[in-house]
Design a protein around this motif. Structure first.
Motif, short mmCIF file in Angstrom:
data_model
loop_
_atom_site.label_atom_id
_atom_site.label_comp_id
_atom_site.label_asym_id
_atom_site.label_seq_id
_atom_site.Cartn_x
_atom_site.Cartn_y
_atom_site.Cartn_z
N GLN A 161 -28.05 8.76 7.58
CA GLN A 161 -29.40 8.82 8.12
C GLN A 161 -29.43 8.60 9.63
OE1 GLN A 161 -32.49 6.66 6.03
NE2 GLN A 161 -31.48 6.94 4.06
N ASP A 162 -28.54 7.75 10.12
CA ASP A 162 -28.50 7.52 11.57
C ASP A 162 -28.12 8.79 12.31
OD1 ASP A 162 -29.24 4.87 11.32
OD2 ASP A 162 -27.18 4.15 11.20
N GLY A 201 -34.78 5.22 5.55
CA GLY A 201 -34.87 4.11 6.50
C GLY A 201 -35.98 4.29 7.51
N ASP A 202 -36.44 3.16 8.06
CA ASP A 202 -37.54 3.19 9.02
C ASP A 202 -37.21 4.02 10.26
OD1 ASP A 202 -39.06 1.69 7.34
OD2 ASP A 202 -39.10 -0.12 8.59
N ASN A 203 -35.99 3.91 10.77
CA ASN A 203 -35.64 4.62 12.00
C ASN A 203 -35.78 6.12 11.84
OD1 ASN A 203 -35.08 2.24 13.32
ND2 ASN A 203 -32.88 2.33 12.95
#
Length: 729
Positions: free
Chosen positions: A293-294, A335-337
Motif C-alpha cells: 500500500q505504501d 490504510g489511512d495513508n
C-alpha cells in the motif's frame, strides 16, 4: 643472465665499431664496400636492439613490481576501510567517533575510491557493501572533476558488475544511485554500456533482472531527467509493456516512478503517447495495492504530476480516476495513508477541474463517499484525535491527516470551487438528517460540514442560511456529547472568522452561550478549552462596542484563569483571548489594564522553559494593547516594555519569541516615536541577525545528497557518522 648480457654489450659494440675506426682499404670493390657497409650497419642495429630489449625487460619488471605493490596497497586499504565501516555499525558512540576520524583520514588517500569499490564487490556484509556504495557516491558527487580519467572509466564497469551480482535490494538501490550520479556528471551517451544494460535487463525474460533494470532506469532518470529527453519516445513504448507486468509489482512500481519523473519534461508527442496509458496506470496501481500500500500511495503521485503539468491529458479519464480514488477512500480495510492520498487526488481534481466535475455529474458520487467517512465512529474504545483532551492548537487539528479529516477538507475544496447553489442542493439532503441523528458522530459530521462551508460559500450563507445554521450550532453547544460540542465550537469559530461582520449581529444570542460554556468546563481539560477559546476569540475580535456589555464578565473569567490555574496552556489561551478582547474594546478595557499588565509582566520576567508559550503570547498581547489602549495610557510603560523585549532576546533563543518581540517593537514605535532612538541600534542589530539567519530554513537536497553527511565539507569534526536512511523495500 640479464646482468651478464649488459656486461657483454661494450665488447659486442667494440667488434662492430672496429672496421669503422680503421682506414678504408684502397682496392675495395663496390660490392665489397656494400657488404662491408651492410655488415657494419647490421651489427650496429643488432647491438641497439639487444640493448633496447634488455632495457625493456628491466622496465617491464619494474612496472610489474609497481603494479603488484599498488594491488597490495589497494588490498590493504580495502581491509582497513572494511574494519572502519564495521566499527561505524557498532552500537558504541566512542567507537563510532574513533572510526569517523579514521575514515576522514583515509579519505585523504587517493586510492580510497578503488578500495571502496573492492569492498562493494567483495564484502560479505550487505550493510558494509551498501555503506561502500554510499561513500563512493558521495565522493563522486562532490569531487567528480578531480577524479582521474582512468578512475572515472574504471568505475563504470564496477557499477554495472555490482548491479549484476548483487542480491540485496538496499545495496542495489545504493549502487543505482551511484550510477545516477555518474550519469548526472556526464551523459547517457558517454556511457553506452549503461544504456545497453538498461535495454537488456528491462526486457529480460527473468523477473529479477527486469526489476534491476527498472530500478536502475527509474533512479538515473529521476536524477538526470533532462539528459534522457531524447529517449522519451522509446521509454514510452517500454512503459506500455512494463505497466502490464502485474506479476512483478516492483517493475510496475519503478515504471510509475520513472513516469512521474519525466511527466513535467514531456512534449506534445510524448503526452499523446502517454494519454492511452492512463487506464493502464489505474489497473497497475490497483495491482500494487494488493502488494504494497505504501508503494501504491507513492505511485499515485503520478496523477499529481499530470495534473500540475498537463491536466488536459486526464480530463477524458476524469470520471474513471475519480471513481477509482473514491473506491480506495471508501474502503476501511485499507490504510489511512493510502485513503488520504486518494482523497487528495480528488481534492486536487476539484481544484483544477471543478467545472468538469460538475459537467460529468460526479458531485453526488463524491459526497456519497465522503459523508459516510465523516460519520463513521472511531474504533471501539478510541476517540478521534480532535476529541482527545490534548493541548494541541486548533490549526494542528484541522491539518490532521486521517480519512475523516481529509473528507471534510474535500468538502471545503468543493465549497471553494463549485457554485454554492449546486453544492448546497446536493449536500443539504445529507447534512440535515445527520444533524437530527441520534448518533453523535453523525451530528458531528453535520456540524463539521457547516464549518468547512464557511469560507467558500460565505456570501451564499450570509444571504440564505446564516441564522438557521447559527441556531444549529447554538443548540449543539448544549449537546450531551462532548464530541458534538467540540464540533459546534469549531463551526462557530469558522463562521466567526469568515462571516464578519454579519455574524456580529447575533452577539446577544451567542455571547451568553459562550460565556456560560466557559464557566462550566473544567480548566484542566486543555483540549476542550482550545476549541472554546478559538470560538470566543474569533467572535469577540470584531464586535467593537457590542462587546462592552460583556466586558466585565469576560475579563473576570480571563483574569481568574490567569490567577487560579497552574496550567500553562490555559494561561496561554487566556492571554491570547485578552488580546482579541482588547482589539474590540480598545479604550473600554482601561479599567482592567493595570491588572492585565501586572500578569503579563510577571510572565515576561520569568524565563523558564515551561512558560515559554505564555511568554510568547504575552508579547503578542502586549503589542495589541500598545496599539489599542491609547498612546497616553501606554506611553509610561513603553520604556520598560522596550527593556523587557531586549532582555528576552538576549537571554532566550527562540525564533517565535523573537518574532513577537519585533512585533512589540513595531507597536512601541508608534507610541514612543523619537523616544525609541536610544534603542534603535540594538534593535536593528538583532533584526538584521534574524534576517541573515538560516534558522528554520530547510535545505531540500537532490537524491544524490539526501541525509548522509559524512563527506560534507562543513561537517563538525566531532560529529559521529550515521548511516544513510534505509530505503524502503
Amino acid at each position: 643472465p640479464v646482468r651478464q648480457a649488459l656486461l657483454d654489450l661494450p665488447a659486442a659494440g667494440g667488434a662492430a665499431a672496429a672496421p669503422v675506426a680503421a682506414p678504408p682499404p684502397r682496392c675495395l670493390t663496390s660490392d665489397r664496400r656494400s657488404r662491408a657497409l651492410r655488415g657494419r650497419g647490421g651489427a650496429a642495429a643488432a647491438s641497439r636492439k639487444h640493448v633496447a630489449g634488455r632495457r625493456g625487460c628491466a622496465a617491464a619488471g619494474t612496472g610489474g613490481r609497481e603494479r603488484e605493490r599498488q594491488r597490495e596497497r589497494g588490498a590493504a586499504m580495502a581491509d582497513i576501510l572494511e574494519k572502519i565501516l564495521n566499527n561505524l555499525l557498532e552500537p558504541d558512540t566512542a567507537l563510532i567517533q574513533q572510526a569517523t576520524a579514521q575514515l576522514k583520514e583515509a579519505f585523504k588517500d587517493p586510492s580510497v575510491v578503488p578500495a571502496l569499490c573492492t569492498i562493494l564487490a567483495s564484502a560479505p556484509n550487505p550493510q558494509i557493501r551498501q555503506f561502500a556504495a554510499v561513500l563512493v557516491r558521495r565522493r563522486v558527487a562532490k569531487h567528480w572533476k578531480k577524479l582521474s580519467v582512468d578512475l572515472k572509466e574504471n568505475l563504470k564497469p564496477v557499477v554495472l558488475q555490482s548491479l549484476q551480482q548483487e542480491h540485496e535490494h538496499k545495496v542495489r538501490h545504493s549502487v543505482a544511485q551511484l550510477a545516477a550520479i555518474i550519469v548526472k556528471h556526464e551523459t547517457p551517451e558517454k556511457w553506452p554500456q549503461l544504456l545497453q544494460f538498461i535495454t537488456q535487463w528491462t526486457k529480460s525474460s527473468v523477473p529479477g533482472e527486469r526489476q534491476v533494470g527498472m530500478l536502475l532506469l527509474s533512479t538515473v532518470v529521476d536524477i538526470s531527467t533532462e539528459s534522457f529527453k531524447r529517449h522519451f519516445r522509446e521509454l514510452m513504448r517500454l512503459f506500455h509493456q512494463t505497466l502490464e507486468d502485474h506479476d512483478n509489482p516492483l517493475v510496475v512500481f519503478y515504471t510509475i516512478q520513472t513516469l512521474t519523473a519525466v511527466v513535467s519534461y514531456m512534449g506534445t508527442d510524448e503526452m499523446n503517447m502517454m494519454r492511452p496509458m492512463i487506464p493502464k496506470l489505474l489497473i497497475a496501481i490497483q495491482a500494487l495495492i494488493q502488494h504494497n500500500q505504501d508503494q501504491a500511495s507513492e505511485a499515485m503521485e503520478v496523477f499529481d504530476e499530470l495534473m500540475e503539468s498537463e491536466v488536459s491529458i486526464i480530463v477524458p479519464y476524469l470520471s474513471q480516476i475519480v471513481h477509482f480514488c473514491l473506491e480506495i477512500a471508501a474502503n476501511p480495510v485499507l490504510g489511512d495513508n493510502l485513503r488520504v492520498k486518494a482523497l487528495s487526488c480528488v481534492s486536487f481534481l476539484i481544484k483544477l477541474k471543478g467545472k468538469a466535475v460538475m459537467k460529468q455529474k460526479l458531485l453526488p458520487s463524491i459526497l456519497n463517499v465522503l459523508y459516510p467517512i465523516m460519520c463513521a465512529p472511531p474504533p471501539e474504545g478510541e476517540m478521534d484525535p480532535e476529541d482527545l483532551d490534548l493541548d494541541d492548537d486548533i490549526e494542528d487539528e484541522v491539518e490532521a491527516q486521517t480519512p475523516k479529516h481529509f473528507s471534510a477538507q474535500v468538502i471545503d475544496m468543493l465549497a471553494l470551487h463549485l457554485p454554492p447553489e449546486k453544492l448546497f442542493s446536493q449536500l443539504t439532503p445529507l447534512m440535515e438528517p445527520a444533524l437530527r441523528s441520534e448518533n453523535p458522530y453523525e451530528r458531528k459530521a453535520g456540524l463539521m460540514s457547516m464549518a468547512v462551508l464557511a469560507e467558500g460559500c460565505a456570501d451564499h450563507i450570509r444571504q440564505k442560511h446564516l441564522h438557521p445554521m447559527l441556531q444549529c450550532m447554538c443548540q449543539a453547544l448544549a449537546d450531551q456529547s462532548q464530541v458534538v460540542r467540540n464540533a459546534a465550537l469549531f463551526a462557530l469559530g469558522q463562521f466567526s472568522e469568515f462571516l464578519q461582520p454579519d455574524i456580529s449581529k447575533y452577539s446577544d444570542e451567542i455571547m451568553p452561550l459562550l460565556l456560560n460554556y466557559l464557566g462550566t468546563i473544567d480548566n484542566s481539560k486543555g483540549g476542550h478549552l482550545t476549541k472554546a477559546y478559538y470560538a470566543l476569540e474569533n467572535f469577540v475580535e470584531n464586535l467593537g462596542k457590542k462587546i462592552e456589555p460583556y466586558l466585565p464578565t469576560l475579563m473576570d473569567r480571563m483574569l481568574t484563569a490567569l490567577c487560579s490555574t497552574s496550567s500553562s496552556r490555559v494561561k496561554e489561551l487566556a492571554v491570547s483571548a485578552i488580546g482579541a478582547i482588547a482589539s474590540a474594546a480598545k479604550e473600554a478595557l482601561l479599567p482592567y489594564f493595570q491588572a492585565v499588565i501586572v500578569q503579563l509582566k510577571g510572565y515576561l520576567v520569568n524565563t523558564s522553559e515551561e512558560l515559554r508559550q505564555v511568554q510568547i503570547q504575552s508579547l503578542e498581547t502586549l503589542g495589541v494593547l500598545a496599539r489599542t489602549i491609547g498612546k497616553d495610557v501606554f506611553l509610561p510603560l513603553s520604556e520598560e516594555c522596550c527593556q523587557l523585549g531586549l532582555n528576552l532576546i538576549d537571554h532566550v533563543d527562540d525564533p517565535d519569541l523573537r518574532r513577537c518581540t519585533y512585533s512589540l517593537f513595531a507597536a512601541l514605535s508608534v507610541v514612543m516615536g523619537p523616544g525609541m532612538a536610544p534603542h534603535l541600534e540594538k534593535m536593528t542589530t538583532v533584526m538584521l541577525l534574524s534576517i541573515k539567519s538560516t534558522e528554520g530554513v530547510t535545505a531540500h537536497y537532490d537524491n544524490d545528497s539526501k541525509t548522509f553527511l559524512l563527506l560534507d565539507d562543513d561537517l563538525d569534526e566531532d560529529e559521529p557518522i550515521t548511516e544513510e536512511e534505509e530505503e524502503e523495500e
